[in-house]
Write a protein that holds these residues in place. Structure first.
Motif, PDB file in Angstrom:
ATOM      1  N   ASP A 104       0.830  -1.218   0.000  1.00 28.38           N
ATOM      2  CA  ASP A 104       0.000   0.000   0.000  1.00 28.38           C
ATOM      3  C   ASP A 104       0.863   1.266   0.000  1.00 28.38           C
ATOM      4  O   ASP A 104       0.433   2.318  -0.457  1.00 28.38           O
ATOM      5  CB  ASP A 104      -0.906   0.029   1.239  1.00 28.38           C
ATOM      6  CG  ASP A 104      -2.043  -0.983   1.145  1.00 28.38           C
ATOM      7  OD1 ASP A 104      -2.216  -1.593   0.063  1.00 28.38           O
ATOM      8  OD2 ASP A 104      -2.764  -1.158   2.156  1.00 28.38           O
ATOM      9  N   GLU A 105       2.060   1.166   0.581  1.00 26.42           N
ATOM     10  CA  GLU A 105       2.935   2.344   0.682  1.00 26.42           C
ATOM     11  C   GLU A 105       4.084   2.291  -0.325  1.00 26.42           C
ATOM     12  O   GLU A 105       5.084   2.986  -0.155  1.00 26.42           O
ATOM     13  CB  GLU A 105       3.491   2.451   2.110  1.00 26.42           C
ATOM     14  CG  GLU A 105       2.414   2.686   3.150  1.00 26.42           C
ATOM     15  CD  GLU A 105       2.986   2.921   4.554  1.00 26.42           C
ATOM     16  OE1 GLU A 105       4.224   2.992   4.699  1.00 26.42           O
ATOM     17  OE2 GLU A 105       2.180   3.010   5.487  1.00 26.42           O
ATOM     18  N   PHE A 106       3.958   1.459  -1.371  1.00 27.72           N
ATOM     19  CA  PHE A 106       5.085   1.287  -2.301  1.00 27.72           C
ATOM     20  C   PHE A 106       5.514   2.619  -2.920  1.00 27.72           C
ATOM     21  O   PHE A 106       6.706   2.944  -2.956  1.00 27.72           O
ATOM     22  CB  PHE A 106       4.744   0.281  -3.410  1.00 27.72           C
ATOM     23  CG  PHE A 106       5.945  -0.115  -4.231  1.00 27.72           C
ATOM     24  CD1 PHE A 106       6.735  -1.199  -3.864  1.00 27.72           C
ATOM     25  CD2 PHE A 106       6.323   0.607  -5.359  1.00 27.72           C
ATOM     26  CE1 PHE A 106       7.867  -1.559  -4.600  1.00 27.72           C
ATOM     27  CE2 PHE A 106       7.452   0.259  -6.097  1.00 27.72           C
ATOM     28  CZ  PHE A 106       8.217  -0.822  -5.721  1.00 27.72           C
ATOM     29  N   MET A 107       4.553   3.390  -3.395  1.00 26.25           N
ATOM     30  CA  MET A 107       4.913   4.636  -4.073  1.00 26.25           C
ATOM     31  C   MET A 107       5.562   5.608  -3.086  1.00 26.25           C
ATOM     32  O   MET A 107       6.590   6.209  -3.364  1.00 26.25           O
ATOM     33  CB  MET A 107       3.676   5.277  -4.726  1.00 26.25           C
ATOM     34  CG  MET A 107       2.983   4.402  -5.768  1.00 26.25           C
ATOM     35  SD  MET A 107       4.068   3.629  -6.990  1.00 26.25           S
ATOM     36  CE  MET A 107       4.265   4.951  -8.166  1.00 26.25           C
ATOM     37  N   ALA A 108       4.967   5.751  -1.900  1.00 23.66           N
ATOM     38  CA  ALA A 108       5.499   6.695  -0.912  1.00 23.66           C
ATOM     39  C   ALA A 108       6.895   6.292  -0.453  1.00 23.66           C
ATOM     40  O   ALA A 108       7.752   7.145  -0.214  1.00 23.66           O
ATOM     41  CB  ALA A 108       4.553   6.771   0.289  1.00 23.66           C
ATOM     42  N   ARG A 109       7.137   4.978  -0.327  1.00 27.69           N
ATOM     43  CA  ARG A 109       8.414   4.518   0.206  1.00 27.69           C
ATOM     44  C   ARG A 109       9.508   4.400  -0.850  1.00 27.69           C
ATOM     45  O   ARG A 109      10.682   4.319  -0.493  1.00 27.69           O
ATOM     46  CB  ARG A 109       8.236   3.138   0.861  1.00 27.69           C
ATOM     47  CG  ARG A 109       7.522   3.215   2.185  1.00 27.69           C
ATOM     48  CD  ARG A 109       7.247   1.843   2.748  1.00 27.69           C
ATOM     49  NE  ARG A 109       6.647   1.969   4.060  1.00 27.69           N
ATOM     50  CZ  ARG A 109       7.335   1.986   5.201  1.00 27.69           C
ATOM     51  NH1 ARG A 109       8.644   1.845   5.190  1.00 27.69           N
ATOM     52  NH2 ARG A 109       6.718   2.141   6.343  1.00 27.69           N
ATOM     53  N   ASN A 110       9.145   4.359  -2.125  1.00 32.11           N
ATOM     54  CA  ASN A 110      10.158   4.124  -3.161  1.00 32.11           C
ATOM     55  C   ASN A 110      10.302   5.259  -4.171  1.00 32.11           C
ATOM     56  O   ASN A 110      11.396   5.549  -4.610  1.00 32.11           O
ATOM     57  CB  ASN A 110       9.863   2.808  -3.881  1.00 32.11           C
ATOM     58  CG  ASN A 110      10.015   1.621  -2.950  1.00 32.11           C
ATOM     59  OD1 ASN A 110      11.122   1.253  -2.586  1.00 32.11           O
ATOM     60  ND2 ASN A 110       8.897   1.049  -2.518  1.00 32.11           N
ATOM     61  N   PHE A 111       9.176   5.893  -4.511  1.00 35.37           N
ATOM     62  CA  PHE A 111       9.220   6.882  -5.588  1.00 35.37           C
ATOM     63  C   PHE A 111       9.137   8.334  -5.126  1.00 35.37           C
ATOM     64  O   PHE A 111       9.209   9.232  -5.937  1.00 35.37           O
ATOM     65  CB  PHE A 111       8.096   6.611  -6.595  1.00 35.37           C
ATOM     66  CG  PHE A 111       8.336   5.386  -7.454  1.00 35.37           C
ATOM     67  CD1 PHE A 111       9.333   5.390  -8.414  1.00 35.37           C
ATOM     68  CD2 PHE A 111       7.579   4.246  -7.292  1.00 35.37           C
ATOM     69  CE1 PHE A 111       9.578   4.269  -9.213  1.00 35.37           C
ATOM     70  CE2 PHE A 111       7.796   3.121  -8.078  1.00 35.37           C
ATOM     71  CZ  PHE A 111       8.800   3.140  -9.045  1.00 35.37           C
ATOM     72  N   SER A 112       8.973   8.571  -3.813  1.00 34.77           N
ATOM     73  CA  SER A 112       8.812   9.963  -3.369  1.00 34.77           C
ATOM     74  C   SER A 112      10.157  10.646  -3.157  1.00 34.77           C
ATOM     75  O   SER A 112      10.245  11.874  -3.157  1.00 34.77           O
ATOM     76  CB  SER A 112       8.004  10.013  -2.073  1.00 34.77           C
ATOM     77  OG  SER A 112       8.775   9.503  -0.998  1.00 34.77           O
ATOM     78  N   GLY A 113      11.220   9.865  -2.943  1.00 32.17           N
ATOM     79  CA  GLY A 113      12.538  10.453  -2.677  1.00 32.17           C
ATOM     80  C   GLY A 113      12.772  10.765  -1.209  1.00 32.17           C
ATOM     81  O   GLY A 113      13.883  11.089  -0.806  1.00 32.17           O
ATOM     82  N   VAL A 114      11.707  10.676  -0.415  1.00 30.62           N
ATOM     83  CA  VAL A 114      11.821  10.963   1.026  1.00 30.62           C
ATOM     84  C   VAL A 114      11.183   9.813   1.814  1.00 30.62           C
ATOM     85  O   VAL A 114      10.645   8.871   1.225  1.00 30.62           O
ATOM     86  CB  VAL A 114      11.140  12.307   1.385  1.00 30.62           C
ATOM     87  CG1 VAL A 114      11.921  13.471   0.792  1.00 30.62           C
ATOM     88  CG2 VAL A 114       9.691  12.340   0.890  1.00 30.62           C
ATOM     89  N   ARG A 115      11.241   9.876   3.165  1.00 36.10           N
ATOM     90  CA  ARG A 115      10.600   8.839   3.971  1.00 36.10           C
ATOM     91  C   ARG A 115       9.089   8.858   3.733  1.00 36.10           C
ATOM     92  O   ARG A 115       8.546   9.863   3.264  1.00 36.10           O
ATOM     93  CB  ARG A 115      10.860   9.090   5.465  1.00 36.10           C
ATOM     94  CG  ARG A 115      12.310   8.918   5.902  1.00 36.10           C
ATOM     95  CD  ARG A 115      12.349   8.958   7.433  1.00 36.10           C
ATOM     96  NE  ARG A 115      13.706   8.916   7.963  1.00 36.10           N
ATOM     97  CZ  ARG A 115      14.391  10.007   8.376  1.00 36.10           C
ATOM     98  NH1 ARG A 115      13.846  11.214   8.293  1.00 36.10           N
ATOM     99  NH2 ARG A 115      15.602   9.863   8.871  1.00 36.10           N
TER     100      ARG A 115
END
Ligand code: ZN
Ligand code: ZN
Length: 357
Positions: A104-115
């Motif tokens: 569920d958090e793949f985009m936030a954890r991998n593609f955002s550049g931040v935590r």
């Protein structure tokens, strides 16, 4: 602590190697001294996206040695040799059923550049925040702060600096064949695009016992390499009648993301066949009947659980059955712009940066 990182300050400009300051690892985090960091196509694809925070440190195929761990970390310890793979939360339904690439958090954890909470622990020499958690690592640097969950501990006798690409590009290609498409002995597969991901798929198809492995690429040198690595035929992607040249196969795998190539990858499938996609380059339009009896899906990270799959690829490499080191050319960190140029031109299949040299 002080570190050096290749920073992107402007999407249209080259990387600059600069001093950065990294906060100590927080709960669930580990500080890793980077031995090597592969350059994956995704690094280049995203460098131009306006929504990414700048300045930013890319790099998501890192390997190195754990130097320090944060509170609560029990699975890795200082001195451990690790490969850094993609990050995931560990608690959502997808993670708990072994489908962490669809966390569920793949985009936030991998593609955002931040935590996942939007914070970063890195600042540049004038104190400006630097986004340094690309794919849970930002490994185009001498040091990276990763999470316990995206680290895979590996044997200390291995050539650590070469292992990073196992955590993304090679895992994606090999996992797509061995896990997602589940290629069986005797099957036929066509692989479109013989870069690092496509060549990993070719090697994996041979491991799976496929009878027919057709590699398609525009570059003669890559077709040659595909044949050496296990392809039974290699075809020029510019062939005007590629569908007939490929013939009918049980599986196809597209790494190019080019809509016309994806349509070809679907057209060569036998009814009952399956096509895996990993590249994005535009929208595809198809008559629904093009999918008659066929399966089409977009795959993240080869559906692989890194702690299980990276050791499997290392076992295959030790047996001489997954010679991924043949794809690699190494560069010092300050030659990162040369590495990017050579990757874009096709001169190097898989650049690996060596921040310690
Ligand atoms: Zn999750
Ligand atoms: Zn990648």
């Amino acid at each position: 602590m002080r570190a050096q990182a290749a920073i992107l300050r402007d999407p249209g400009k080259p990387f600059t190697v600069e001093d950065v300051s990294l906060a100590p690892p927080g709960p669930g985090e580990a500080l890793v001294r980077v031995a090597g960091a592969g350059m994956c196509h995704t690094d280049m694809l995203f460098r131009g996206l306006a929504e990414l925070p700048m300045p930013m440190v890319f790099g998501h195929e890192g390997s190195g040695v754990v130097e320090e761990v944060g509170p609560g970390v029990t699975r890795v310890a200082p001195g451990d040799h690790v490969v850094m793979s993609y990050d995931s939360c560990g608690w959502c339904g997808r993670c708990l059923t072994g489908a962490a690439p669809y966390c569920d958090e793949f985009m936030a954890r991998n593609f955002s550049g931040v935590r996942a909470d939007g914070s970063t622990g890195a600042t540049c020499s004038v104190g400006e925040p630097v986004a340094a958690r690309w794919f849970g690592q930002s490994s185009f640097a001498t040091h990276a702060v990763a999470t316990e969950r995206n680290l895979v501990v590996v044997d200390r006798s291995l050539p650590l600096e070469l292992l990073g690409p196992l955590g993304c590009g090679l895992q994606t290609g090999a996992g797509s064949v061995l896990i997602s498409l589940n290629v069986r002995p005797g099957a036929g597969i066509a692989v479109f695009g013989a870069g690092a991901v496509g060549l990993a798929a070719v090697m994996a198809a041979k491991v799976a016992g496929a009878d027919e492995i057709v590699a398609v690429d525009l570059h003669a040198s890559r077709r040659e390499l595909a044949l050496e690595l296990g392809a039974t035929r290699a075809l020029d992607g510019a062939d005007p009648d590629l569908v007939a040249a490929v013939g009918q196969v049980d599986h196809s795998f597209d790494t190019t993301g080019v809509p016309a190539v994806i349509r070809t990858a679907i057209a060569v499938l036998r009814p009952g066949g399956s096509c895996g996609l990993v590249g994005t380059g535009g929208e595809i339009t198809l008559p629904p009947t093009a999918l008659t009896g066929r399966t089409l899906r977009f795959i993240f990270e080869g559906d692989a659980v890194p702690q299980e799959f990276v050791p499997r690829l290392i076992r295959l490499w030790r047996q001489g059955r997954f010679p991924f080191d043949r794809l690699i050319r190494t560069y010092p960190l300050d030659a990162i712009n040369d590495a990017e140029r050579d990757s874009a031109s096709g001169a190097t299949v898989k650049p690996v940066l060596l921040p310690g040299t």
